[in-house]
Design a protein around this motif. Structure first.
Motif, PDB file in Angstrom:
ATOM      1  N   GLU A   1      46.079  33.787  41.854  1.00  0.00           N
ATOM      2  CA  GLU A   1      45.071  34.769  42.235  1.00  0.00           C
ATOM      3  C   GLU A   1      44.698  35.654  41.043  1.00  0.00           C
ATOM      4  O   GLU A   1      43.520  35.986  40.848  1.00  0.00           O
ATOM      5  CB  GLU A   1      45.584  35.649  43.379  1.00  0.00           C
ATOM      6  N   TRP A   2      45.684  36.032  40.233  1.00  0.00           N
ATOM      7  CA  TRP A   2      45.419  36.843  39.044  1.00  0.00           C
ATOM      8  C   TRP A   2      44.522  36.095  38.061  1.00  0.00           C
ATOM      9  O   TRP A   2      43.571  36.673  37.503  1.00  0.00           O
ATOM     10  CB  TRP A   2      46.729  37.233  38.369  1.00  0.00           C
ATOM     11  N   VAL A   3      44.817  34.806  37.859  1.00  0.00           N
ATOM     12  CA  VAL A   3      43.993  34.010  36.951  1.00  0.00           C
ATOM     13  C   VAL A   3      42.560  33.916  37.473  1.00  0.00           C
ATOM     14  O   VAL A   3      41.592  34.077  36.718  1.00  0.00           O
ATOM     15  CB  VAL A   3      44.600  32.601  36.763  1.00  0.00           C
ATOM     16  N   LEU A   4      42.409  33.671  38.765  1.00  0.00           N
ATOM     17  CA  LEU A   4      41.070  33.565  39.349  1.00  0.00           C
ATOM     18  C   LEU A   4      40.296  34.875  39.211  1.00  0.00           C
ATOM     19  O   LEU A   4      39.123  34.878  38.795  1.00  0.00           O
ATOM     20  CB  LEU A   4      41.177  33.169  40.817  1.00  0.00           C
ATOM     21  N   GLU A   5      40.926  35.980  39.555  1.00  0.00           N
ATOM     22  CA  GLU A   5      40.254  37.276  39.465  1.00  0.00           C
ATOM     23  C   GLU A   5      39.864  37.606  38.028  1.00  0.00           C
ATOM     24  O   GLU A   5      38.757  38.100  37.756  1.00  0.00           O
ATOM     25  CB  GLU A   5      41.173  38.367  40.026  1.00  0.00           C
ATOM     26  N   THR A   6      40.771  37.323  37.096  1.00  0.00           N
ATOM     27  CA  THR A   6      40.502  37.626  35.693  1.00  0.00           C
ATOM     28  C   THR A   6      39.401  36.734  35.141  1.00  0.00           C
ATOM     29  O   THR A   6      38.506  37.201  34.423  1.00  0.00           O
ATOM     30  CB  THR A   6      41.792  37.453  34.862  1.00  0.00           C
ATOM     31  N   ALA A   7      39.463  35.449  35.470  1.00  0.00           N
ATOM     32  CA  ALA A   7      38.447  34.511  34.991  1.00  0.00           C
ATOM     33  C   ALA A   7      37.070  34.876  35.532  1.00  0.00           C
ATOM     34  O   ALA A   7      36.053  34.774  34.819  1.00  0.00           O
ATOM     35  CB  ALA A   7      38.818  33.090  35.399  1.00  0.00           C
ATOM     36  N   THR A   8      37.019  35.325  36.773  1.00  0.00           N
ATOM     37  CA  THR A   8      35.742  35.733  37.368  1.00  0.00           C
ATOM     38  C   THR A   8      35.189  36.976  36.673  1.00  0.00           C
ATOM     39  O   THR A   8      34.001  37.049  36.339  1.00  0.00           O
ATOM     40  CB  THR A   8      35.923  36.001  38.870  1.00  0.00           C
TER      41      THR A   8
END
Length: 343
Positions: free
Chosen positions: A59-66
């Motif tokens: 979830e952290w990777v997804l939020e950061t990438a977005t």
């Protein structure tokens, strides 16, 4: 175009350099690590510190990438955790590259399961037995000797591990002191290994394997959805390394790509027996430490990996590469800066 390599090994720096060679100023490369002063921080255009806790990591990777408008995430740290997040990344307009599904990664991660899988699908793999205790080791070695499965001796390795950790070839000639003085770190006498095994409580399974005395190959190959797009085999040569862009080793790599549904840049190792017949030692669903050497054949593997992952160019344009090149590596020291008084 922005690419993000999550926490990986030191070879990530080589991949970033090759991406810049392939794309120039049109690409921005992020990298992340759990260690704030990891060397990759000096190489990437943007560096992020990853959370230590894996809970909520995808979830952290997804939020950061977005938030940072990333086009492609190449997941290197615990890719198995991202399997249920493919649709979420896709919905956010972000390509997510995972080397394989969790089931395949579990088999690849364990050398015993991998060996049994090779036997099942009929690909060549060294004979082996599993052991933990001295009694099990003695039983396994006796059985393999009786069946003629170790004509050139044995080697041992843990069922899980990287960088050759725990691997030793068992030798009965000479002494361990001679081996120590000769820097033969990957050899040990059978007697000394038995003594160590008798006094240790092994936490994990180990493999007793047939030792193969012949030529070893390391194959760096690029995959997309279970199909090998390109590959280069590296063989030790007296003046460097010999690069092969054709041959049986590449056929084996292609078979592994299809069977495990591999994606991205992977690595396979083979070794020959005394008759010159190759067996697969292992496959790693990640870039190898020598990947950049393979690229000297004329195939920029990281650049083509990005091109295929983002549908920038068709695979028909991937160059075949030069077969038979002999290459070497030159190390160049660099100055990072000046130490402060506190340091």
């Amino acid at each position: 175009m922005k690419i993000w390599y999550t926490k990986g090994l030191s070879n990530t720096a080589h991949a970033i350099r090759l991406l810049r060679e392939g794309y120039g100023a049109s690409i921005s490369v992020m990298a992340s690590h759990t260690i704030p002063d990891a060397p990759i921080a000096q190489t990437a255009d943007q560096f992020l510190i990853e959370p230590l806790d894996l809970a909520g990591y995808p979830e952290w990777v997804l939020e950061t990438a977005t938030a940072l408008d990333v086009d492609l995430v190449i997941a290197q740290r615990r890719p198995d955790l991202f399997a249920d997040f493919r649709d979420a990344f896709e919905s956010a307009g972000i390509r997510l590259q995972l080397p394989a599904d969790p089931k395949a990664l579990r088999v690849i991660d364990r050398k015993d399961l991998f060996g049994m899988e090779m036997e099942t699908i009929g690909l060549p793999c060294p004979d082996f037995e599993i052991f933990k205790t001295l009694e099990e080791f003695d039983q396994a070695s006796s059985m393999m000797l009786e069946d003629g499965l170790a004509p050139d001796g044995f080697c041992v390795k843990p069922a899980r591990g990287i960088f050759g950790s725990g691997f030793r070839a068992l030798r009965d000639e000479g002494s361990d002191m001679q081996r120590l003085l000769a820097n033969e770190f990957y050899e040990i006498s059978t007697g000394r290994f038995r003594d160590m095994l008798a006094e240790a409580q092994m936490p994990e399974d180990m493999l007793l394997m047939r030792f193969l005395p012949g030529v070893e190959r390391s194959v760096d190959f690029l995959c997309r959805d279970g199909e090998m797009m390109s590959g280069v085999s590296r063989v030790k040569h007296k003046t460097g390394q010999l690069l092969e862009t054709e041959g049986y080793a590449l056929e084996l790599a292609g078979a592994l790509a299809r069977h495990f549904g591999l994606n991205g840049i992977c690595n396979m190792q083979t070794r020959e027996n005394a008759d010159g017949e190759q067996s697969i030692l292992e496959v790693n669903p990640r870039m190898s430490g020598g990947m950049q050497i393979s690229c000297l054949a004329g195939i920029n593997l990281p650049a083509w990996n990005v091109a295929l992952a983002l549908d920038l160019r068709p695979d028909t344009e991937i160059p075949r590469g030069r077969n038979g090149l002999i290459v070497g590596v030159e190390e160049t020291p660099v100055i990072r800066g000046m130490a402060t008084a506190a340091e």
